[in-house]
Design a protein around this motif. Structure first.
Motif, mmCIF file in Angstrom:
data_model
loop_
_atom_site.group_PDB
_atom_site.id
_atom_site.type_symbol
_atom_site.label_atom_id
_atom_site.label_comp_id
_atom_site.label_asym_id
_atom_site.label_seq_id
_atom_site.Cartn_x
_atom_site.Cartn_y
_atom_site.Cartn_z
ATOM 1 N N VAL A 74 17.568 51.718 48.944
ATOM 2 C CA VAL A 74 17.268 51.940 47.845
ATOM 3 C C VAL A 74 16.424 52.132 46.636
ATOM 4 N N ALA A 75 15.560 50.783 46.910
ATOM 5 C CA ALA A 75 14.494 51.009 46.168
ATOM 6 C C ALA A 75 13.469 52.045 46.652
ATOM 7 N N ASP A 76 13.329 53.076 47.700
ATOM 8 C CA ASP A 76 12.650 53.967 47.903
ATOM 9 C C ASP A 76 13.215 55.029 46.590
ATOM 10 N N GLU A 77 15.426 54.957 46.740
ATOM 11 C CA GLU A 77 15.606 56.168 45.901
ATOM 12 C C GLU A 77 15.340 55.771 44.544
ATOM 13 N N ILE A 78 15.334 54.518 44.168
ATOM 14 C CA ILE A 78 14.950 54.401 42.918
ATOM 15 C C ILE A 78 13.656 55.112 42.610
ATOM 16 N N GLU A 79 12.573 54.730 43.517
ATOM 17 C CA GLU A 79 11.102 55.431 42.841
ATOM 18 C C GLU A 79 10.859 56.287 43.527
ATOM 19 N N ALA A 80 11.935 57.732 43.518
ATOM 20 C CA ALA A 80 11.583 58.931 43.984
ATOM 21 C C ALA A 80 12.689 59.375 42.673
ATOM 22 N N ILE A 81 14.060 58.478 42.276
ATOM 23 C CA ILE A 81 14.732 58.947 41.131
ATOM 24 C C ILE A 81 13.360 59.274 40.150
ATOM 25 N N ILE A 82 12.654 57.637 39.576
ATOM 26 C CA ILE A 82 11.813 57.420 38.327
ATOM 27 C C ILE A 82 10.755 58.388 38.624
ATOM 28 N N ASP A 83 10.229 59.232 39.930
ATOM 29 C CA ASP A 83 8.903 59.815 39.767
ATOM 30 C C ASP A 83 9.457 60.992 39.846
ATOM 31 N N GLY A 84 10.494 61.287 40.182
ATOM 32 C CA GLY A 84 11.094 62.942 40.096
ATOM 33 C C GLY A 84 11.559 62.772 38.877
#
Ligand code: FMN
Length: 491
Positions: free
Chosen positions: A377-387
């Protein structure tokens, strides 16, 4: 240094939040109308370091063919509901840092009353209040409930909302000079009448004349949020909003949306990064992926197709069950909320009504749906924010009760903190605007600063037939020079 993620929660003061889940043991069927429940939730979020608690709200409810479908009452589809604004002062007393954002529509309220309520809340919360400015969902029922007969089209509602907000801004920002509230006991002067300015608006949609009753508060203007993603809604946001709520679906579509809002904001002379974008997000997290998936399935099993159709109709005015299931969504038209239609049509121009209904059953009005272990979940949140350029997330509950927030706080927050993606929980109290990265007051490039108290044209010459001093108390000396912002922008 990586960007710190703004953290919020998306709530409604009804039995289930979105689709009906109040019967589930993890729901809040018996708690939603108790102030203690909301106070407890606010305390938990405050202690965990959340930035804000948002209450979406509407006066209306879903209708089909002008009537409330049986499901609305029987299943409790966003119904019944209480007025969340009345709880905010109490919740603020329970918390130190947490901000509160509450919806108030521009369609049925009046600017003066709205300005006074939010100014009072800004005082009572020490500057922790935000306003989600909406032209409103469930417009048809709201009009009926309020006896409103003059119908405005979709874009015209936003034109009226521009004028509504400008009127509020004139009250908040321009009726009192900063040092007008003197509270001078020796002279017996509470406020200096020379430093008060009456607001004067004779607009197409709004009229207001007089001095604001509330002295400047910590933020003066509540943090301005906006939440409709139609073309006109985005234009409204770019001009006015300091934060935009979206229901992000995919990284590319959300990124395009963020880019568009920021480009439009720049064209209004604003610093594009003064507009924060916050996406809704449903997180189902557990120690193992299998457990998380099982929990998500359990949640989806509670949701029904008929309830989905009722809710869809409430937002868009369109009854999907009465339309050929093979109809293309791009062929649907509405003067009610367009965000939902656009969401499906922009993701897949060929998508049919049948597929929309099926997806809407589990997705409803949610944003990104994340399911997995804390690290996933943390990986996906970071990907969404950064992407995407999105600045923050707001969590949507699954079953309704606090369980989904607690598992996020216990399992995901520690991972995000470890990665330095969220601020520490023990922040010093600030205004909501400062938590969003600004100063306590509206940014210098916000269009509010180009307004003045009066929207009336500047008189060319001083009138030779001026009223006598007795008829013109000093406080009624209109500060000249104000013109209508829209006229200047269009010039
Ligand atoms: C995240 C989010 C939150 C919203 N919250 C509300 C709300 O609290 N009350 C409301 O009436 N509409 C709410 N809306 C709907 C819109 O703000 C908007 O007024 C409506 O959809 C019509 O405008 P549109 O055609 O631009 O979508 C919300 C929409 C989104 C995406």
């Amino acid at each position: 240094m990586s960007k710190k993620i703004i953290l919020g929660v998306f709530e409604m003061m009804n039995p289930s939040n979105g689709m009906p889940t109040w019967t589930h043991p993890d729901g809040r069927g018996d708690d939603w109308d108790r102030l203690d429940y909301w106070a407890g939730l606010a305390r938990e979020l405050d202690q965990a370091g959340f930035d804000f608690l948002f209450f979406a709200d509407t006066y209306g409810y879903a209708t089909l063919g002008g009537r409330m479908p049986a499901e609305v009452a029987a299943h409790g589809i966003q119904f019944p509901a209480l007025d969340p604004m009345l709880a905010i002062a109490a919740l603020a007393r329970e918390t130190r840092n947490l901000g509160f954002v509450v919806t108030s529509p521009t369609t049925v309220e009046r600017p003066y009353a709205t300005a006074r309520r939010f100014a009072s809340l800004d005082r009572f919360t020490d500057g922790r209040i935000g306003w989600n400015v909406v032209t409103g969902s469930s417009q048809a029922t709201t009009d009926e409930l309020f006896g409103i007969t003059a119908k405005l089209g979709h874009d015209e509602r936003y034109d009226a909302a521009d004028e509504f907000l400008d009127t509020c801004l004139r009250f908040w920002e321009h009726s009192w000079e900063d040092d007008a509230e003197v509270r001078d006991r020796a002279q017996g002067m509470y406020a200096d009448p020379e430093r008060l300015h009456p607001v004067s608006v004779d607009g197409r949609h709004q009229r207001a004349h007089g001095v604001f009753a509330v002295p400047p508060t910590p933020q003066r203007t509540p943090v301005l949020f906006q939440a409709g993603t139609s073309d006109r809604g985005r234009a409204y946001a770019a001009r006015n909003a300091e934060a935009v709520f979206i229901q992000g679906q995919t990284i590319p579509t959300a990124a395009a949306h963020v880019r568009d809002i920021r480009e439009q904001a720049a064209r209004h002379g604003r610093d594009p990064h003064d507009v924060k974008v916050v996406t809704g997000m449903t997180v189902t997290v557990a120690a193992t992926e299998a457990e998380a998936r099982a929990l998500r399935e359990e949640y989806e099993a509670v949701l029904g197709l008929d309830d989905a159709a009722v809710m869809f109709a409430g937002i868009t005015g369109i009854d999907l069950t009465g339309i050929d299931p093979d109809t293309r969504v791009t062929d649907l038209r509405t003067e009610a909320g367009q965000t939902l239609i656009n969401r499906y049509a922009r993701t897949d121009p060929d998508i049919r009504v049948r597929a929309v209904l099926d997806q809407f059953r589990t997705k409803a009005i949610r944003g990104f749906q994340l399911t997995g272990t804390p690290e996933q979940v943390a990986d996906e949140i970071e990907a969404i924010i950064d992407g995407t350029g999105i600045d923050g997330i707001m969590l949507e509950p699954t079953f309704g009760g606090p369980a989904a927030y607690r598992s996020f706080i216990d399992l995901v927050l520690p991972v995000l903190r470890e990665r330095d993606r969220v601020a520490s929980a023990a922040g010093t109290p600030t205004t909501l605007r400062e938590r969003f990265g600004g100063a306590a007051r509206l940014a210098p490039t916000h269009p509010a600063h180009r307004l003045t108290a009066s929207a009336l044209p500047t008189p060319a010459e001083p009138s030779t037939t001026a009223a006598s001093p007795a008829q013109t108390p000093q406080v009624l000396t209109v500060r000249a020079g104000g013109d209508d912002l829209r006229e200047r922008e269009n010039a």
